[in-house]
Design a protein around this motif. Structure first.
Motif, short mmCIF file in Angstrom:
data_model
loop_
_atom_site.label_atom_id
_atom_site.label_comp_id
_atom_site.label_asym_id
_atom_site.label_seq_id
_atom_site.Cartn_x
_atom_site.Cartn_y
_atom_site.Cartn_z
N ILE A 268 28.48 6.01 39.32
CA ILE A 268 29.09 6.59 38.12
C ILE A 268 28.40 7.89 37.75
CG2 ILE A 268 29.46 6.23 35.65
CD1 ILE A 268 29.96 3.32 36.22
N TYR B 128 31.12 6.10 31.14
CA TYR B 128 31.69 4.77 31.40
C TYR B 128 33.00 4.55 30.65
CZ TYR B 128 27.27 3.36 33.58
OH TYR B 128 26.18 3.24 34.41
N ASN C 100 32.64 -3.31 29.85
CA ASN C 100 31.94 -2.05 30.05
C ASN C 100 30.61 -2.33 30.73
OD1 ASN C 100 30.43 0.40 29.69
ND2 ASN C 100 31.84 0.96 28.05
N GLN C 101 30.35 -1.63 31.84
CA GLN C 101 29.15 -1.90 32.63
C GLN C 101 27.93 -1.11 32.18
OE1 GLN C 101 30.64 -1.03 36.64
NE2 GLN C 101 30.59 -3.24 37.08
N PHE C 102 28.06 -0.30 31.15
CA PHE C 102 26.92 0.49 30.71
C PHE C 102 25.79 -0.43 30.27
CE2 PHE C 102 24.57 2.67 27.27
CZ PHE C 102 24.08 3.74 28.00
#
Length: 529
Positions: free
Chosen positions: A147, A194, A117-119
């Motif tokens: 995003i 996300y 997860n890129q958050f």
């Protein structure tokens, strides 16, 4: 790193993009500046909560857990303490310590990321977003412009390609949003952008948190978030407090589409029908409920449900005319059944004599509802006109008929207390039709009726008689006087009303007759012719 300022108007959610950068607290940064304060507070609080006389707890709660349970701790203070057990000292949490705890919680939320997860991923983000709450808490996170733009109409407008071209920076762009209602909810909303499965993510939240996410999603144009929140609210159970919050927020947001309508179908017919259809349907449902209760066979269940229905009708905001029509329709059914079984018993057919007391009890219950609704005048007129029933009254054994006189007694109390207002001719007719049968049943009412308030009935009857013209009062009270002397406890005691009548009829009249007449002076003229 160069800080770029955004001149953006304030969106619908209470937040704004500020033009003056505020030094943010990064989610990964430790809170060294608050360590000393926090450690002292934690030590004192933990020490104070442990009772040396009690067994050791299973685990020591964290300060965040204790903050979450703070209302529970306060509510337990209402319990009387045991004098033999030492009372732990109370600690007041300062505003500074609360802010420290809130910042730690936000930091923990930002640090928790599932693999892939890129958050809040600093290595791949191109936007550094700083959120500031109304109470001054500021937190920053790393987000991705593609995003945000793809999921939010608000960010698509503010972070447009034109805006990007105007920026001349080598590092991430810095965006600041001020005056957020709830920074934590805002972070959770951004995190949903996300997620691949929003529905699964929301299942871990409660209704109150989802409502907060819905409000933020609607404000920033996060349509997928709005839809997922509405699907959750449509399927999840609500408490009464949560129901009020759901209805209030959806009414405030006025969302387009069928999602909000599906949620509101739980609480309103207006979503499908017009107001007129709703009133008609409410009347039909009310009438059906009354018929089911009046025809129920289990007496204990009937008593319980009668209390429930009475409470619901008392709180029902429906129109009075609709309620009146439905209630009187049920009353007519009881009247017809009572007359049928009463006349059947008068003909010495006692096969269904138990229905007399049952239908009288139903009418007594219906009368209570009508009086509570201030629409019992028609009932009184109809009851006062039951001449055939009154004449047949003495032909039925008292053990079966005395419930009928309880209805009469309730009408006496209603008129005597001003709960039913009818003309004097109607009041007089009620006494002429039912007073003698009431006298005959009073001994049974006094002995067999549980919870009968004798004094209330006596006061109501006396007050009702006193509303009649003085000549009728005299006739009724003199008849009662003789009956009471011969029956004693088996006759209602209305001495107070009798005394009022006596003062009106004799004492006041005698007092007026004993007054000296005013001196009258006449002038005579003399003719001197």
């Amino acid at each position: 790193m160069i800080c770029q300022q955004l001149e953006l108007e304030k969106p619908s959610l209470d937040m704004e993009f500020t033009t003056t950068p505020t030094p943010p607290i990064n989610g990964h940064t430790s809170l060294n500046s608050f360590t000393s304060n926090f450690t002292k507070f934690n030590s004192a609080l933990t020490a104070g909560l442990l009772n040396p006389m009690s067994p050791p707890p299973r685990s020591s709660p964290t300060l965040i857990e204790m903050m979450a349970n703070e209302p529970d701790i306060q509510s337990s203070n209402h319990i009387l303490p045991n004098p033999s057990v030492p009372v732990a000292p109370k600690f007041q949490i300062s505003a500074e310590d609360k802010q420290v705890l809130a910042m730690q919680r936000l930091s923990d939320i930002l640090a928790a990321r599932s693999p892939g997860n890129q958050f809040n991923d600093a290595s791949s983000s191109d936007i550094k977003l700083a959120l500031t709450s109304k109470d001054g808490i500021t937190v920053s996170m790393n987000v991705h412009r593609p995003i945000l733009v793809a999921h939010s109409r608000f960010f698509a407008m503010k972070l447009s390609d034109r805006w990007i071209k105007q920026q001349r920076v080598s590092g991430p762009y810095i965006v600041e949003i001020a005056d957020c209602d709830d920074v934590e909810v805002y972070i959770e909303t951004l995190r949903l952008m996300y997620c691949k499965d929003l529905r699964k993510k929301l299942m871990k939240e409660d209704v109150t948190r989802v409502l907060g996410i819905l409000k933020v999603s609607a404000a920033i144009g996060f349509d997928a978030g709005v839809l997922s929140c509405l699907e959750y609210l449509e399927a999840a159970p609500w408490s009464e407090d949560e129901e009020d919050k759901v209805v209030s927020l959806l009414t405030e947001l006025r969302l387009d589409g069928a999602g909000a309508a599906e949620v509101l179908k739980r609480v309103s017919f207006e979503v499908n029908n017009g107001m007129g259809e709703e009133r008609s349907e409410n009347g039909d449902v009310l009438l059906n409920l009354l018929h089911v209760v009046l025809g129920g066979k289990d007496e204990r269940a009937r008593r319980d449900i009668k209390l429930l229905v009475s409470k619901m009708l008392r709180e029902n905001p429906s129109l009075g005319n609709l309620r009146k029509k439905s209630l009187y329709s049920a009353c007519d059914m009881c009247f017809q059944s009572l007359r049928h079984h009463f006349l059947q018993a008068m003909a010495s057919d006692f096969t269904e004599v138990g229905q007399i007391s049952r239908q009288a009890d139903n009418l007594h219950w219906m009368l209570d509802i009508l009086i509570d609704r201030q629409i019992a005048e028609e009932f009184l007129r109809k009851w006062a006109s039951q001449f055939e029933l009154s004449k047949a009254h003495s032909s039925v054994p008292a053990i079966h008929r005395f419930e009928v006189s309880r209805v009469t007694a309730r009408l006496f109390v209603g008129v005597g207390k001003g709960q039913i207002l009818v003309p004097k001719d109607t009041r007089s007719l009620l006494l002429q039709t039912w007073l003698v049968p009431f006298y005959g049943d009073f001994p049974w009412m006094r002995k067999a009726s549980k919870g009968l308030d004798r004094h209330l009935i006596e006061e109501g009857l006396g007050s009702m008689i006193l509303t009649l013209p003085l000549a009728q009062q005299q006739e009724i009270f003199l008849g009662w006087f003789e009956r009471f002397l011969n029956s004693g406890e088996d006759c209602p005691n209305i001495q107070r009303g009798f005394e009022v009548w006596w003062k009106r009829a004799f004492w006041r009249r005698n007092r007026e007759e004993g007054r000296p007449r005013p001196l009258r002076i006449t002038v005579a003229t003399i003719d001197k012719r």
